[in-house]
Design a protein around this motif. Structure first.
Motif, PDB file in Angstrom:
ATOM      1  N   LYS A 127      -1.642  -9.515   3.406  1.00  0.00           N
ATOM      2  CA  LYS A 127      -2.254  -9.736   4.724  1.00  0.00           C
ATOM      3  C   LYS A 127      -1.352 -10.627   5.576  1.00  0.00           C
ATOM      4  O   LYS A 127      -1.058 -10.310   6.743  1.00  0.00           O
ATOM      5  CB  LYS A 127      -3.624 -10.407   4.558  1.00  0.00           C
ATOM      6  CG  LYS A 127      -4.315 -10.726   5.867  1.00  0.00           C
ATOM      7  CD  LYS A 127      -5.466 -11.705   5.684  1.00  0.00           C
ATOM      8  CE  LYS A 127      -4.967 -13.125   5.624  1.00  0.00           C
ATOM      9  NZ  LYS A 127      -6.043 -14.129   5.642  1.00  0.00           N
TER      10      LYS A 127
ATOM     11  N   ILE B 118       0.079  -5.140  -1.948  1.00  0.00           N
ATOM     12  CA  ILE B 118      -1.147  -5.703  -2.528  1.00  0.00           C
ATOM     13  C   ILE B 118      -0.987  -5.883  -4.033  1.00  0.00           C
ATOM     14  O   ILE B 118      -1.328  -6.923  -4.597  1.00  0.00           O
ATOM     15  CB  ILE B 118      -2.362  -4.799  -2.220  1.00  0.00           C
ATOM     16  CG1 ILE B 118      -2.632  -4.769  -0.711  1.00  0.00           C
ATOM     17  CG2 ILE B 118      -3.596  -5.280  -2.979  1.00  0.00           C
ATOM     18  CD1 ILE B 118      -3.613  -3.687  -0.281  1.00  0.00           C
TER      19      ILE B 118
ATOM     20  N   PHE C 263      -8.078  -5.866   0.493  1.00  0.00           N
ATOM     21  CA  PHE C 263      -7.257  -6.319   1.608  1.00  0.00           C
ATOM     22  C   PHE C 263      -8.121  -6.563   2.848  1.00  0.00           C
ATOM     23  O   PHE C 263      -7.999  -7.578   3.533  1.00  0.00           O
ATOM     24  CB  PHE C 263      -6.199  -5.255   1.915  1.00  0.00           C
ATOM     25  CG  PHE C 263      -5.174  -5.683   2.923  1.00  0.00           C
ATOM     26  CD1 PHE C 263      -3.870  -5.953   2.536  1.00  0.00           C
ATOM     27  CD2 PHE C 263      -5.503  -5.804   4.259  1.00  0.00           C
ATOM     28  CE1 PHE C 263      -2.925  -6.349   3.460  1.00  0.00           C
ATOM     29  CE2 PHE C 263      -4.568  -6.187   5.189  1.00  0.00           C
ATOM     30  CZ  PHE C 263      -3.268  -6.457   4.800  1.00  0.00           C
TER      31      PHE C 263
ATOM     32  N   ALA D 207      -3.502  -9.493  -2.254  1.00  0.00           N
ATOM     33  CA  ALA D 207      -3.997  -9.169  -0.911  1.00  0.00           C
ATOM     34  C   ALA D 207      -3.725 -10.276   0.111  1.00  0.00           C
ATOM     35  O   ALA D 207      -3.324  -9.983   1.245  1.00  0.00           O
ATOM     36  CB  ALA D 207      -5.493  -8.843  -0.972  1.00  0.00           C
TER      37      ALA D 207
ATOM     38  N   PRO E  52      -7.115  -2.232   6.403  1.00  0.00           N
ATOM     39  CA  PRO E  52      -5.923  -3.094   6.448  1.00  0.00           C
ATOM     40  C   PRO E  52      -5.170  -2.986   7.772  1.00  0.00           C
ATOM     41  O   PRO E  52      -4.498  -3.932   8.185  1.00  0.00           O
ATOM     42  CB  PRO E  52      -5.054  -2.566   5.300  1.00  0.00           C
ATOM     43  CG  PRO E  52      -6.004  -1.955   4.350  1.00  0.00           C
ATOM     44  CD  PRO E  52      -7.081  -1.352   5.215  1.00  0.00           C
TER      45      PRO E  52
END
Lengths: 205, 426
Positions: free
Chosen positions: A31, A22, A110, A27, A134
């Motif tokens: 992801k 991150i 996130f 983020a 997350p």
């Protein structure tokens, strides 16, 4: 040393690596990386064909169902709505918080990123509010990608992530997928009282 | 006939004036050890031509108004027959027309009488300096590149552009385009007209002064508007879509790419830093020189081209640039939204990988307090990869070969970014 105080370094490292991802790449990129990894994992399993829905459920009981193998046994609640009693990342979170009290910084960003509409969450019918940490961005797409390898009665199946509950008890609802699946929101809410994760399995025409 | 004042292996400067006092003054003041030049004199243009027939001369300093052949006529003769000789023009009767004419005909400097003799000495010294005039044939150089380089180097220079039967001049003052002349046009119209030239020769000279200021827009805004007009012109003429504006600079068709003679002065510092340094500067040009009216131009472009078809066509704007083999629109999570690429390119992989680079660049900007990322370019041995945000949810990846025109890619990114965002509904 008390066995209960021994930590799983793999868990701790994994959670910290997410934080590093991150910080270093933002983020959205973190992801995407986790989701791609989940999809790649699913790509590596062999397709599985069940003759009918009963066979599918039996495979859950015997823990031979591919989805069960990654997340544990789920429970059929009503129709095709399933509840998962334990989050597969629960032990990791427990390990981490026993040492550091709270999860790493950046996790909230996130999670918000995962819940934003995107092409990949649309494809796998995940997120959209159903993410509470997350880890959901790993777990939910991976389950949906595994489902893409499954057929029941010769038909493909699709999983709709309806909701999820954090370790702290906060519920997240994917209203988009709840509406699309036709499952009553009240039912999802009720399932999440007793389960950590709620999804709908649709056998496609 | 003139007299030789000093002879050694020195550069030769020929002073041409019909006023003896002026010749005497210049001869006296330009003959010194620091200048290291041999001064020759002539009292008319005709005599000057006789001298240069037999004697190699490096520089001519000539008055305009002389009995017989004028300084401008001499300049024309020199330019046509002795293109390597530099010419400085001086006059006691400066007019915009005479300045313009002198510059059009190839004068390196234009000095008004009475001038400070130190200024004249500096100008002569500058012209004679070996590295003050950078000449050569440069493949892949385009008009927009040179304009941007002049702007980045904050040059006060004159860029002369010659194409088939056409000629135009762009005047720079400290990097800003302040005046342009092309046929009957002056100002912005002339600038845009010059941008329509399909190939030609570029020649830069250090200007002693700008005849007049007719342009006040930023260079960036001028280039964007010029590009837009060029596109419109091509559309009106029914040109093949695939040729687009890059036809003017394509290797197959154009002299810009394959046979462009570039004479630059005033950018030696940049040139000395190497081509990659110039490339870097050009590629980041738009970000560092954003004019106040740039955004309104982008809006105009958007309005004018709202009817453009889908994302594929927009991505084609990039892959139509020679040397650009891939253009991808990628979600910030690295998932590909759309792409246009040559066969064999794994655009899914590019999207995933590029998202790391893009995310890292953004994160670095945040940590350094630099604000949002405008664009980033990664330069590799075989060419650059440019990443540019498109809205808040996606970014554009342009993968190019080494010889591609980065300035053009930059312009197109700025020009089409909002359209891509709209077309992709992001």
């Amino acid at each position: 040393m008390d066995e209960g105080s021994i930590l799983d370094i793999a868990h701790i490292s994994f959670l910290d690596m997410i934080k590093v991802m991150i910080v270093m790449g933002g983020a959205p990129n973190a992801k995407g990386t986790l989701i791609r990894n989940a999809i790649n994992t699913a790509d590596r399993i062999s397709p599985v064909a069940y003759g009918n829905f009963t066979e599918y459920l039996s495979a859950i009981d015997t823990a031979t169902n591919p989805i069960t193998r990654i997340e544990g046994r789920s429970t059929l609640i009503d129709g095709s709505v399933f509840g998962l009693k334990l989050c597969p990342f629960g032990p990791s979170i427990k390990n981490y918080t026993s040492l550091f009290e709270k999860l790493p910084e950046g996790y909230a960003d996130f999670t918000a990123e995962f819940n934003k509409p995107s092409m990949v969450t649309d494809k796998f019918k995940v997120g959209e509010g159903a993410g509470v940490s997350p880890f959901c961005s790993v777990h939910q797409p991976m389950r949906s990608a595994f489902a893409d390898k499954i057929t029941i009665g010769g038909k493909k199946v699709k999983i709709y992530q309806l909701g999820c509950k954090s370790g702290g008890g906060k519920k997240g609802f994917a209203d988009k997928w709840i509406t699309e699946s036709g499952v009553p929101r009240e039912l999802v809410d009720k399932v999440l009282d007793d389960y950590m994760c709620c999804y709908f399995l649709k056998v496609q025409d | 006939m003139g007299r030789t004042i000093k002879q050694k292996k020195l550069k030769k400067v020929l002073i041409v004036d019909d006023e003896e006092d002026m010749i005497w003054t210049l001869q006296k003041n330009l003959t010194n050890d620091t200048l290291r030049a041999e001064i020759i004199t002539a009292s008319s243009g005709e005599k000057a031509l006789e001298i240069i027939k037999n004697t190699p001369v490096d520089l001519i300093v000539t008055d305009i108004r002389m009995s017989g052949m004028s300084g401008i006529d001499l300049l024309i003769e020199v330019r046509n027959n002795y293109p390597n000789i530099g010419v400085i023009v001086m006059t006691a009767y400066p007019t915009t027309e005479s300045k313009t004419k002198a510059i059009i005909k190839g004068s390196l400097y234009f000095l008004e009488k009475p001038f400070d003799i130190n200024e004249m000495r500096d100008v002569v010294r500058h012209v004679l300096r070996e590295d003050s005039l950078f000449k050569g044939t440069v493949a892949g150089v385009e008009l927009t590149d040179i304009i941007q380089i002049n702007s980045l180097s904050r040059s006060s220079t004159v860029l002369k552009v010659r194409a088939k039967n056409k000629e135009g001049i762009i005047f720079f003052r400290e990097g800003s385009v302040v005046h342009a002349i092309c046929g009957e046009f002056e100002g912005e119209e002339a600038f845009y007209e010059i941008m329509t030239f399909k190939g030609g020769v570029l020649e830069g000279t250090k200007a002693g002064g700008v005849p007049t200021v007719t342009i006040r827009r930023s260079v960036e805004a001028l280039l964007i508007e010029g590009t837009r007009r060029l596109d419109e012109q091509r559309a009106r003429h029914g040109d093949d879509q695939e040729l687009e504006m890059d036809e003017a600079i394509s290797p197959d068709d154009s002299e810009w790419k394959s046979d462009t003679t570039v004479m630059l002065s005033g950018v030696a510092t940049k040139a000395e830093r190497g081509s990659s340094a110039i490339r870097d500067d050009v590629s980041f040009f738009a970000g560092s020189h954003s004019g106040n009216d740039g955004s309104s131009h982008i809006q105009q472009i958007k309005d004018a081209e709202d009817s453009m078809e889908g994302l594929q066509k927009l991505l084609g704007e990039f892959t139509n640039i020679p040397g650009v083999n891939t253009a991808c629109l990628v979600g910030r999570d690295g998932f590909l939204l759309d792409s246009k690429a040559i066969a064999g390119v794994d655009t899914e992989m590019i999207g995933a990988i590029a998202s790391s680079g893009f995310g890292a660049s953004e994160a670095m900007g945040r940590q350094l307090g630099k604000g949002p990322l405008a664009m980033t370019m990664l330069e590799y041995e075989s060419g650059p990869v440019m990443l540019s945000p498109v809205g808040s949810e996606a970014f554009l990846v342009v993968v190019a070969e080494r010889e591609s025109n980065l300035g053009m890619i930059r312009l197109k990114i700025k020009r089409h970014s909002k359209e891509i965002q709209a077309a992709a509904a992001i």
